[in-house]
Design an enzyme around this catalytic site. Structure first.
Site, PDB file in Angstrom:
ATOM      1  N   ARG A  53       6.038  32.758  -6.202  1.00 57.14           N
ATOM      2  CA  ARG A  53       4.618  32.985  -5.927  1.00 57.14           C
ATOM      3  C   ARG A  53       4.098  33.920  -7.011  1.00 57.14           C
ATOM      4  O   ARG A  53       4.849  34.382  -7.852  1.00 57.14           O
ATOM      5  CB  ARG A  53       4.346  33.506  -4.506  1.00 57.14           C
ATOM      6  CG  ARG A  53       5.391  34.320  -3.849  1.00 57.14           C
ATOM      7  CD  ARG A  53       5.647  35.657  -4.459  1.00 57.14           C
ATOM      8  NE  ARG A  53       4.422  36.424  -4.608  1.00 57.14           N
ATOM      9  CZ  ARG A  53       4.230  37.378  -5.471  1.00 57.14           C
ATOM     10  NH1 ARG A  53       5.199  37.712  -6.318  1.00 57.14           N
ATOM     11  NH2 ARG A  53       3.100  38.028  -5.561  1.00 57.14           N
ATOM     12  N   GLY A  54       2.788  34.190  -6.982  1.00 59.65           N
ATOM     13  CA  GLY A  54       2.170  34.916  -8.089  1.00 59.65           C
ATOM     14  C   GLY A  54       1.667  33.880  -9.086  1.00 59.65           C
ATOM     15  O   GLY A  54       2.399  32.942  -9.441  1.00 59.65           O
ATOM     16  N   ALA A  55       0.424  34.049  -9.523  1.00 54.44           N
ATOM     17  CA  ALA A  55      -0.232  32.990 -10.292  1.00 54.44           C
ATOM     18  C   ALA A  55       0.561  32.512 -11.514  1.00 54.44           C
ATOM     19  O   ALA A  55       0.811  31.307 -11.664  1.00 54.44           O
ATOM     20  CB  ALA A  55      -1.635  33.454 -10.692  1.00 54.44           C
ATOM     21  N   ARG A  90      -0.465  24.515  -4.080  1.00 54.99           N
ATOM     22  CA  ARG A  90      -1.284  25.632  -3.594  1.00 54.99           C
ATOM     23  C   ARG A  90      -2.624  25.546  -4.325  1.00 54.99           C
ATOM     24  O   ARG A  90      -2.654  25.215  -5.511  1.00 54.99           O
ATOM     25  CB  ARG A  90      -0.630  27.000  -3.867  1.00 54.99           C
ATOM     26  CG  ARG A  90       0.530  27.314  -2.926  1.00 54.99           C
ATOM     27  CD  ARG A  90       1.043  28.740  -3.122  1.00 54.99           C
ATOM     28  NE  ARG A  90       0.210  29.737  -2.452  1.00 54.99           N
ATOM     29  CZ  ARG A  90       0.387  31.059  -2.569  1.00 54.99           C
ATOM     30  NH1 ARG A  90       1.356  31.526  -3.341  1.00 54.99           N
ATOM     31  NH2 ARG A  90      -0.398  31.904  -1.918  1.00 54.99           N
ATOM     32  N   GLN A 201       3.570  41.341   0.562  1.00 50.16           N
ATOM     33  CA  GLN A 201       4.138  41.309  -0.791  1.00 50.16           C
ATOM     34  C   GLN A 201       4.250  42.716  -1.385  1.00 50.16           C
ATOM     35  O   GLN A 201       5.114  42.961  -2.231  1.00 50.16           O
ATOM     36  CB  GLN A 201       3.266  40.447  -1.717  1.00 50.16           C
ATOM     37  CG  GLN A 201       3.309  38.956  -1.422  1.00 50.16           C
ATOM     38  CD  GLN A 201       2.158  38.533  -0.541  1.00 50.16           C
ATOM     39  OE1 GLN A 201       1.714  39.302   0.317  1.00 50.16           O
ATOM     40  NE2 GLN A 201       1.664  37.334  -0.723  1.00 50.16           N
ATOM     41  N   ASP A 242      -5.653  35.660  -9.286  1.00 51.01           N
ATOM     42  CA  ASP A 242      -5.156  34.278  -9.273  1.00 51.01           C
ATOM     43  C   ASP A 242      -6.101  33.315  -9.962  1.00 51.01           C
ATOM     44  O   ASP A 242      -5.707  32.225 -10.373  1.00 51.01           O
ATOM     45  CB  ASP A 242      -4.925  33.820  -7.830  1.00 51.01           C
ATOM     46  CG  ASP A 242      -3.666  34.452  -7.289  1.00 51.01           C
ATOM     47  OD1 ASP A 242      -3.710  35.655  -6.964  1.00 51.01           O
ATOM     48  OD2 ASP A 242      -2.630  33.773  -7.220  1.00 51.01           O
ATOM     49  N   ASN A 252      -8.347  37.358  -5.909  1.00 50.92           N
ATOM     50  CA  ASN A 252      -6.978  37.877  -5.771  1.00 50.92           C
ATOM     51  C   ASN A 252      -6.637  37.947  -4.286  1.00 50.92           C
ATOM     52  O   ASN A 252      -7.448  37.571  -3.415  1.00 50.92           O
ATOM     53  CB  ASN A 252      -6.869  39.264  -6.440  1.00 50.92           C
ATOM     54  CG  ASN A 252      -5.437  39.733  -6.588  1.00 50.92           C
ATOM     55  OD1 ASN A 252      -4.578  38.978  -7.037  1.00 50.92           O
ATOM     56  ND2 ASN A 252      -5.144  40.961  -6.188  1.00 50.92           N
ATOM     57  N   LYS A 253      -5.451  38.414  -4.011  1.00 44.39           N
ATOM     58  CA  LYS A 253      -4.935  38.474  -2.638  1.00 44.39           C
ATOM     59  C   LYS A 253      -5.950  39.092  -1.678  1.00 44.39           C
ATOM     60  O   LYS A 253      -6.635  40.058  -2.012  1.00 44.39           O
ATOM     61  CB  LYS A 253      -3.636  39.286  -2.658  1.00 44.39           C
ATOM     62  CG  LYS A 253      -2.923  39.450  -1.340  1.00 44.39           C
ATOM     63  CD  LYS A 253      -2.647  38.160  -0.632  1.00 44.39           C
ATOM     64  CE  LYS A 253      -1.902  37.153  -1.472  1.00 44.39           C
ATOM     65  NZ  LYS A 253      -1.862  35.799  -0.860  1.00 44.39           N
TER      66      LYS A 253
HETATM   67  O1  MRU Z   1       0.065  34.671  -2.403  1.00 40.66           O
HETATM   68  P1  MRU Z   1       0.688  35.224  -3.638  1.00 40.66           P
HETATM   69  O2  MRU Z   1       1.827  36.171  -3.356  1.00 40.66           O
HETATM   70  O3  MRU Z   1       1.074  34.140  -4.619  1.00 40.66           O
HETATM   71  O4  MRU Z   1      -0.450  36.078  -4.307  1.00 40.66           O
HETATM   72  C1  MRU Z   1      -0.218  36.745  -5.508  1.00 40.66           C
HETATM   73  C2  MRU Z   1      -1.336  37.607  -5.901  1.00 40.66           C
HETATM   74  O5  MRU Z   1      -2.334  37.690  -5.250  1.00 40.66           O
HETATM   75  C3  MRU Z   1      -1.217  38.322  -7.208  1.00 40.66           C
HETATM   76  O6  MRU Z   1      -1.951  39.500  -7.174  1.00 40.66           O
HETATM   77  C4  MRU Z   1      -1.761  37.397  -8.288  1.00 40.66           C
HETATM   78  O7  MRU Z   1      -1.037  36.207  -8.356  1.00 40.66           O
HETATM   79  C5  MRU Z   1      -1.871  37.990  -9.613  1.00 40.66           C
HETATM   80  S1  MRU Z   1      -0.296  38.408 -10.202  1.00 40.66           S
HETATM   81  C6  MRU Z   1       0.271  38.158 -11.526  1.00 40.66           C
END
Ligand code: MRU
Length: 361
Positions: A53-55, A90, A201, A242, A252-253
């Site tokens: 996970r993470g963009a 996703r 996370q 993201d 973002n999250k």
């Molecule tokens: O749902 P996730 O864990 O994939 O969300 C990740 C985030 O929101 C990060 O902040 C985002 O991907 C930027 S990170 C490099």
């Protein structure tokens, strides 16, 4: 990243050239274990169920998902089918679409028997570029932290949300890259880590990364940040994104927006770190960014390590209670102090972003 003397990345092609290794992030922080992806469907499931996970890492995993798909069927129809399937894994992180389109644009021009090797090379290039880009983000962000330390002469207090560390990328991370660089440069730091409900996370990944790197940090409930800012205990906020719209709105999250509001009210600088692969130049602003809605169970249940050493999942709300689970929110550009990119720091505005990335215009 160096973890107990071993250099790790989050994703790699195994020696057999036919399977992809990943760190299974659903097992952290209690276990550092790897998993193997053997098919494109394995890659889709790993992205959807957040083993990766993470963009930026979602993009890298999708690139390797194309490799796995082509190993089964390298025809035109096979290429189109695997790309279409991966893109749906996703919805929010634009790196997924970016990586799949980059793979497809290259591979569609080649005859089927040349595609697999070319796909391996391109997926590896996406990973290598990610590492370099994130390291550059770290170098630019380091200046901000060094300047803050120079001004105050005391440890720099940073608040971060979710996980934008090396686990969210191939290596280095985005928002945490400047923090790793600053630690290495001897700048005293302390990081407030939002737990980041519902999937935690912050608690399970960011806290684990910072602990492994020996960086001072404290885990806080998501609701604590505003109060800490009012108390003058946050020098700056540093988060990832993201998907960033062409005007600098950042998605973002979930919960990032509330931190940006609190930061603006308390005149705390709010920085967003991003590789340019996270910018969606097709969107004039953040209003059309698709927001992932995840399962209600993620809100209704929580899991953690029980005293007997087993990982347990427990319900935290009444049986009959329903839940909503929007996974991301959009922070308007006006609340963002600056974007830390691989080419430098700029204001979150259309003009400034185009100045740094003129080829996107
Ligand atoms: O749902 P996730 O864990 O994939 O969300 C990740 C985030 O929101 C990060 O902040 C985002 O991907 C930027 S990170 C490099």
């Amino acid at each position: 990243m160096n973890i107990n003397g071993t250099l790790w990345r989050t994703i790699w092609l195994e020696a057999d050239q036919r399977t992809v290794g990943i760190i299974d992030q659903t097992k952290l922080p209690h276990q550092l274990v790897t998993a193997r992806l053997r098919t494109a469907e394995d890659a889709v499931v790993a992205i959807r169920d957040m083993l990766v996970r993470g963009a930026p890492l979602i993009g890298a995993a999708a690139a390797y998902g194309v490799v796995l798909g082509l190993l089964a069927d390298s025809s035109d129809a096979g290429l189109e089918a695997v790309c279409a399937r991966l893109i749906q894994a996703r919805p929010t992180a634009v790196n997924l679409r970016w990586a799949v389109e980059r793979m497809r644009n290259l591979l569609a021009t080649l005859p089927p028997d040349e595609r697999i090797e070319a796909a391996r090379r391109e997926a590896a290039a996406i990973c290598e570029e990610d590492v370099q880009v994130n390291e550059a983000i770290g170098a630019h962000g380091l200046h901000l932290l060094a300047e803050k330390y120079r001004q105050t002469g005391r440890p720099v207090n940073i608040l971060t949300h979710c996980n934008a560390g090396w686990l969210a990328t191939v290596d280095w991370g985005t928002a945490l890259a400047p923090i790793f660089k600053a630690q290495a440069a001897g700048i005293p730091l302390h990081v407030w880590v939002d737990e980041t409900r519902p999937r935690n996370q912050g608690a399970s990944l960011t806290a684990w990364e910072l602990a492994a790197a020996g960086i001072q940090h404290r885990l806080i409930a998501d609701n604590s940040g505003g109060w800490l800012m009012r108390q003058g205990q946050v020098d700056l906020c540093l988060v990832g994104t993201d998907r960033t719209a062409a005007n600098g709105d950042v998605c973002n999250k979930i919960g990032t927006y509330l931190k940006a509001l609190a930061a603006a009210d308390n005149k705390v600088p709010f920085y967003v770190a991003l590789p340019s692969s996270t910018i969606d130049w097709t969107l004039p602003d953040g209003s059309a960014i698709p927001i992932e809605e995840r399962a209600a169970e993620e809100v209704l249940f929580i899991s953690g390590l029980a005293e007997d050493g087993s990982v347990r999942r427990v319900r935290i709300a009444p049986e009959q209670t329903r839940a909503a689970n929007p996974a991301f929110d959009v922070t308007p550009a006006r609340l963002v102090t600056g974007l830390i990119t691989e080419r430098g720091i700029c204001a979150a505005s259309r003009d400034e972003m185009r100045r740094l990335f003129p080829e996107a215009a």
